[in-house]
Scaffold this motif. Sequence first.
Motif, PDB file in Angstrom:
ATOM      1  N   HIS A   1      38.318  37.531  37.904  1.00  0.00           N
ATOM      2  CA  HIS A   1      38.887  38.639  38.665  1.00  0.00           C
ATOM      3  C   HIS A   1      39.035  38.219  40.132  1.00  0.00           C
ATOM      4  O   HIS A   1      40.066  38.494  40.761  1.00  0.00           O
ATOM      5  CB  HIS A   1      37.992  39.880  38.559  1.00  0.00           C
ATOM      6  CG  HIS A   1      37.683  40.287  37.161  1.00  0.00           C
ATOM      7  ND1 HIS A   1      38.645  40.740  36.284  1.00  0.00           N
ATOM      8  CD2 HIS A   1      36.502  40.300  36.476  1.00  0.00           C
ATOM      9  CE1 HIS A   1      38.074  41.034  35.122  1.00  0.00           C
ATOM     10  NE2 HIS A   1      36.786  40.760  35.215  1.00  0.00           N
ATOM     11  N   GLN A   2      38.035  37.533  40.651  1.00  0.00           N
ATOM     12  CA  GLN A   2      38.106  37.030  42.025  1.00  0.00           C
ATOM     13  C   GLN A   2      39.186  35.959  42.161  1.00  0.00           C
ATOM     14  O   GLN A   2      39.903  35.911  43.160  1.00  0.00           O
ATOM     15  CB  GLN A   2      36.743  36.467  42.440  1.00  0.00           C
ATOM     16  CG  GLN A   2      35.636  37.499  42.515  1.00  0.00           C
ATOM     17  CD  GLN A   2      34.266  36.866  42.700  1.00  0.00           C
ATOM     18  OE1 GLN A   2      34.059  35.686  42.412  1.00  0.00           O
ATOM     19  NE2 GLN A   2      33.307  37.657  43.157  1.00  0.00           N
TER      20      GLN A   2
ATOM     21  N   LYS B   1      42.579  37.635  42.283  1.00  0.00           N
ATOM     22  CA  LYS B   1      42.734  38.309  43.573  1.00  0.00           C
ATOM     23  C   LYS B   1      43.018  37.299  44.680  1.00  0.00           C
ATOM     24  O   LYS B   1      43.877  37.520  45.540  1.00  0.00           O
ATOM     25  CB  LYS B   1      41.466  39.109  43.893  1.00  0.00           C
ATOM     26  CG  LYS B   1      41.538  39.877  45.201  1.00  0.00           C
ATOM     27  CD  LYS B   1      40.259  40.671  45.433  1.00  0.00           C
ATOM     28  CE  LYS B   1      40.319  41.427  46.761  1.00  0.00           C
ATOM     29  NZ  LYS B   1      39.071  42.203  47.005  1.00  0.00           N
TER      30      LYS B   1
ATOM     31  N   ASN C   1      35.780  43.938  35.793  1.00  0.00           N
ATOM     32  CA  ASN C   1      36.310  44.383  37.074  1.00  0.00           C
ATOM     33  C   ASN C   1      35.926  45.840  37.309  1.00  0.00           C
ATOM     34  O   ASN C   1      35.165  46.434  36.534  1.00  0.00           O
ATOM     35  CB  ASN C   1      37.827  44.180  37.139  1.00  0.00           C
ATOM     36  CG  ASN C   1      38.591  45.038  36.134  1.00  0.00           C
ATOM     37  OD1 ASN C   1      38.043  45.953  35.523  1.00  0.00           O
ATOM     38  ND2 ASN C   1      39.876  44.749  35.970  1.00  0.00           N
ATOM     39  N   GLY C   2      36.451  46.433  38.373  1.00  0.00           N
ATOM     40  CA  GLY C   2      36.081  47.796  38.705  1.00  0.00           C
ATOM     41  C   GLY C   2      36.488  48.826  37.678  1.00  0.00           C
ATOM     42  O   GLY C   2      35.939  49.946  37.648  1.00  0.00           O
ATOM     43  N   ASP C   3      37.437  48.460  36.816  1.00  0.00           N
ATOM     44  CA  ASP C   3      37.882  49.361  35.755  1.00  0.00           C
ATOM     45  C   ASP C   3      37.191  49.087  34.428  1.00  0.00           C
ATOM     46  O   ASP C   3      37.569  49.652  33.398  1.00  0.00           O
ATOM     47  CB  ASP C   3      39.400  49.241  35.571  1.00  0.00           C
ATOM     48  CG  ASP C   3      40.168  49.685  36.808  1.00  0.00           C
ATOM     49  OD1 ASP C   3      39.745  50.675  37.437  1.00  0.00           O
ATOM     50  OD2 ASP C   3      41.179  49.032  37.159  1.00  0.00           O
TER      51      ASP C   3
END
Length: 457
Positions: A111-112, A115, A409-411
């Motif tokens: 995820h990082q 991004k 991730n945040g989701d």
Amino acid sequence: MARDTTDQTPVTSVAELTAYLASGSKPKEKFRIGTEHEKFAFFKADNSPVPYFGEASIQALLNGMAERSGWEPIVDEGNIIGLAEHSGNGAISLEPGGQFELSGAPLENLHQTCKESNQHLAVLREIAEPLGIRFLGIGGSPKWTFAETPRMPKSRYDIMTRYMPKVGTKGLDMMYRTCTIQVNLDFSSEEDMRRKMQVSMKLQPLATALFASSPFTGGKPNGLLSWRGDIWRDTDNQRAGLLPAAFKPEFGFADYVEWALDVPMYFVVRDGHYHDCTHVTFRQFMAGALKGEVAEWQPNMGDWANHLSTLFPDVRLKRFLEMRGADGGPWRRICALPAFWVGLLYDDEALADAETLTRGWSYDDVQTLRDAVPAQALSAKLGTTSLFDIAREVLTISRAGLKRRNRLNGDGIDESQFLAPLDEVLAKKATLAEDLLALYNGRWNGSVEPVFAEYQY
């Protein structure tokens, strides 16, 4: 590689060189993911290549990025040739033909990584747009001849440009007219390095097939799906391709060192200047071969690190492992390539499953597959089994590994989402290269020009 290494620690024995590689071992909880991706810079007005010098140029891009990011300029003989993040986490560098490369920071999860790539491209677009510059994400220069391709003022590339025609037929094309996506991954021990090296060396042709995206040269189809993959079949075979030693059950750091010692060097850096050393191997260097040629003729650890960076096996060993088989591609593939390898190599069960799948593959088997993939991609066969069928098994293993990692991730979505571009390849039974050829023969009406608009960053 944005900046060549400076480390004055004297080298006095081969054992020290082996220890240097072994010092990369780290606990599993400290494993990181470092992703590199290259792209072709072009002028959107006419799809022509961007030169190094000028108001609208590679130099202007680097200066703009330096001002915007605050990263430290890297200078070679007075010319800016890259940028380095101050803590050493990330860099921007130039390939010989002006291919713009981000060497990403060592990150904890995909995820990082995704991004980071997105943010880099967003900032780069801000700098490039006023200059009329865009970036193309595929594996091979689709239009420009070698003569039309610009040359970057980077000393190591001047040495390589003189040397490549002496040791292969395609080295200059590799340097100036290809792009890749790579991922750098860690190991915990010599045994862990061996297992990861052997699995990834065997599966590198599969990565070439899945990411094949270089079917055009000189404005027309070149008869291949991965022209870049074919180029690596005759670039500099002393330092590139498969490593026979890596297929040995007892392969270790010392085996890689013994191979690297007998590969001709490219250069040593002394007082900021590059000295052509293509006439000696590192072993000869250690025996005093440069005495009388350069003032500080004794080797140091910086020389060794730089030499390791000039070796081009399909999987390169430094103090981490580099996966080098894939063509460059669109943004989603920048995330897919590290996802593919992280799923296979950073989960113990997945690594064991990949070992089981590839255990019977000999050096000759993999070499035959490597030779077939540039033209055939997933239609190539290992014995009687198609690479397409192997790809389905490998992606299943990789996906399971990513799900077991359970990095959300945040989701609440795990890293397996990043395999989606490869799932699409298998669902369509067509690589990106085959998609591009279909467009060329269809909607593009026999022209490669639309690729610049439709596959730009």
